[in-house]
Scaffold this motif. Structure first.
Motif, mmCIF file in Angstrom:
data_model
loop_
_atom_site.group_PDB
_atom_site.id
_atom_site.type_symbol
_atom_site.label_atom_id
_atom_site.label_comp_id
_atom_site.label_asym_id
_atom_site.label_seq_id
_atom_site.Cartn_x
_atom_site.Cartn_y
_atom_site.Cartn_z
ATOM 1 N N VAL A 99 0.870 -1.181 0.000
ATOM 2 C CA VAL A 99 0.000 0.000 0.000
ATOM 3 C C VAL A 99 0.904 1.228 0.000
ATOM 4 C CG1 VAL A 99 -1.745 1.279 1.293
ATOM 5 C CG2 VAL A 99 -1.823 -1.233 1.215
ATOM 6 N N PHE A 100 0.639 2.167 -0.927
ATOM 7 C CA PHE A 100 1.467 3.366 -1.045
ATOM 8 C C PHE A 100 1.038 4.454 -0.066
ATOM 9 C CE2 PHE A 100 1.858 1.903 -5.603
ATOM 10 C CZ PHE A 100 3.183 1.530 -5.494
ATOM 11 N N THR A 101 1.999 5.340 0.243
ATOM 12 C CA THR A 101 1.660 6.544 1.010
ATOM 13 C C THR A 101 0.869 7.483 0.084
ATOM 14 O OG1 THR A 101 3.633 7.738 0.298
ATOM 15 C CG2 THR A 101 3.820 6.454 2.342
ATOM 16 N N PRO A 102 0.028 8.360 0.670
ATOM 17 C CA PRO A 102 -0.688 9.334 -0.159
ATOM 18 C C PRO A 102 0.277 10.162 -1.014
ATOM 19 C CG PRO A 102 -1.607 9.289 2.045
ATOM 20 C CD PRO A 102 -0.391 8.405 2.073
ATOM 21 N N ALA A 103 1.465 10.475 -0.487
ATOM 22 C CA ALA A 103 2.408 11.312 -1.242
ATOM 23 C C ALA A 103 2.827 10.622 -2.546
ATOM 24 C CB ALA A 103 3.643 11.617 -0.390
ATOM 25 N N PHE A 104 3.105 9.331 -2.487
ATOM 26 C CA PHE A 104 3.503 8.614 -3.708
ATOM 27 C C PHE A 104 2.337 8.551 -4.689
ATOM 28 C CE2 PHE A 104 4.126 4.918 -6.398
ATOM 29 C CZ PHE A 104 5.449 5.054 -6.799
ATOM 30 N N VAL A 105 1.149 8.286 -4.163
ATOM 31 C CA VAL A 105 -0.027 8.199 -5.039
ATOM 32 C C VAL A 105 -0.271 9.553 -5.720
ATOM 33 C CG1 VAL A 105 -2.516 7.805 -5.123
ATOM 34 C CG2 VAL A 105 -1.072 6.333 -3.714
ATOM 35 N N GLU A 106 -0.130 10.624 -4.961
ATOM 36 C CA GLU A 106 -0.343 11.961 -5.544
ATOM 37 C C GLU A 106 0.670 12.229 -6.651
ATOM 38 O OE1 GLU A 106 -2.884 13.628 -5.318
ATOM 39 O OE2 GLU A 106 -3.764 12.712 -3.539
ATOM 40 N N ARG A 107 1.887 11.783 -6.420
ATOM 41 C CA ARG A 107 2.933 12.014 -7.427
ATOM 42 C C ARG A 107 2.585 11.355 -8.762
ATOM 43 N NH1 ARG A 107 7.359 13.134 -9.687
ATOM 44 N NH2 ARG A 107 8.969 11.620 -10.249
ATOM 45 N N TRP A 108 1.927 10.190 -8.707
ATOM 46 C CA TRP A 108 1.571 9.455 -9.926
ATOM 47 C C TRP A 108 0.071 9.551 -10.225
ATOM 48 C CZ3 TRP A 108 5.022 7.770 -13.404
ATOM 49 C CH2 TRP A 108 6.360 7.796 -12.997
#
Ligand code: GRF
Length: 223
Positions: A99-108
Motif C-alpha cells: 500500500v502506497f503513502t498518499p504522497a507517492f499516489v499523488e505524485r503518480w
C-alpha cells in the motif's frame, strides 16, 4: 514507427507474485498498433515468479525490495527513481501487494492503474472471491481503476462481470474472474494510453470512440 503515429506510452508494471496479468499486458503490447509499450517490470519481492516471465519476454526487470528499506518513504523514493530512470509515463499495478503513502499516489495521480478482483466498490481489499460467495452474489468480476490514496477506491476505467455458479468454490470462481482480468487489463490500459478514457475529477470520461454495452445481464438466465 512512422512519424505520423503517436508515440507508444511508456508503461511500468509493478508486481509482487506470479504475474499472470503482467504477462497478458506484455502479450498485448507486442501488437504493433497497441498504444503502450512495457519498458520495465518492477517487483518488491526478489522471489516473485513474474520476474522470470518478464525477463523471458525480453522486458527489463528491477527489484525494489521493501524489506531492505526501513519504512515506506525510502522504499517509494527508490521505486520512483527506477520509474523515472526508465522514462515511465504510466504505471500498472498487477498483483502488487504494497500500500502506497498518499504522497507517492499523488505524485503518480492520473498515471497509475490497478486491477482488482471484484466489481468495485464491493469487496475492497483481500478475500474478494470468498466474500462474493459468502454474500450469495450471482455476478462477480473485476475492475480496472485509477489509483487514489484510499485503497481500491479510485475512478473506474472498466469492469467485467462473470456469473457465480451454485457449485463454485473460491478457486473456480477466482479462475473465472482471472480469465476476464487477462483481457480487461490490456483493454483498459489501451483506453487510457490512447486518451480514450481519462480522468475528470473523480470520474472517468470516455471519448466517442468507446462503445459501451447495451441491454442487461441476468444470472440465472430467465427461461
Ligand atoms: C489478480 O487477481 C489481481 O486482480 C489482484 O492480484 C492478482 C494478481 O495475480 N490484484 P497475477 O499476479 O496477475 O497473476
Amino acid at each position: 514507427m512512422s512519424t505520423t503515429e503517436p508515440a507508444r506510452k511508456r508503461v511500468a508494471i509493478l508486481i509482487s507474485g506470479r504475474g499472470s496479468n503482467m504477462a497478458s499486458l506484455i502479450e498485448a503490447a507486442r501488437a504493433p498498433d497497441y498504444p503502450a509499450g512495457i519498458v520495465v517490470v518492477i517487483s518488491n519481492r526478489p522471489d516473485a515468479a513474474g520476474l522470470a516471465r518478464a525477463a523471458e519476454a525480453g522486458i527489463a526487470t528491477e527489484v525494489v525490495d521493501h524489506r531492505s528499506h526501513p519504512d515506506r518513504p525510502p522504499f517509494e523514493q527508490d521505486l520512483d527513481r527506477a520509474l523515472v530512470r526508465h522514462g515511465v509515463e504510466l504505471v500498472c499495478l498487477a498483483g502488487f501487494m504494497r500500500v502506497f503513502t498518499p504522497a507517492f499516489v499523488e505524485r503518480w495521480a492520473g498515471r497509475m492503474l490497478n486491477i482488482h478482483p471484484s466489481l468495485l466498490p464491493l469487496f475492497r481489499g483481500t478475500r474478494t472471491h470468498a466474500q462474493a460467495l459468502e454474500a450469495g452474489l450471482m455476478l462477480h468480476g473485476c475492475t480496472v481503476h485509477y489509483v487514489i490514496p484510499e485503497l481500491d477506491a479510485g475512478p473506474i476505467v472498466a469492469q467485467a462481470a462473470v456469473p457465480v455458479r451454485p457449485e463454485d468454490s473460491e478457486d473456480t470462481l477466482a479462475a473465472r474472474v482471472l480469465a476476464e482480468e487477462h483481457s480487461l487489463y490490456p483493454f483498459a490500459l489501451a483506453l487510457v494510453a490512447r486518451g480514450d478514457a481519462s480522468l475528470s475529477g473523480s470520474r472517468v470520461v470516455f471519448s466517442v470512440n468507446v462503445r459501451h454495452a447495451a441491454g442487461a445481464l441476468a444470472n440465472p438466465v430467465p427461461a
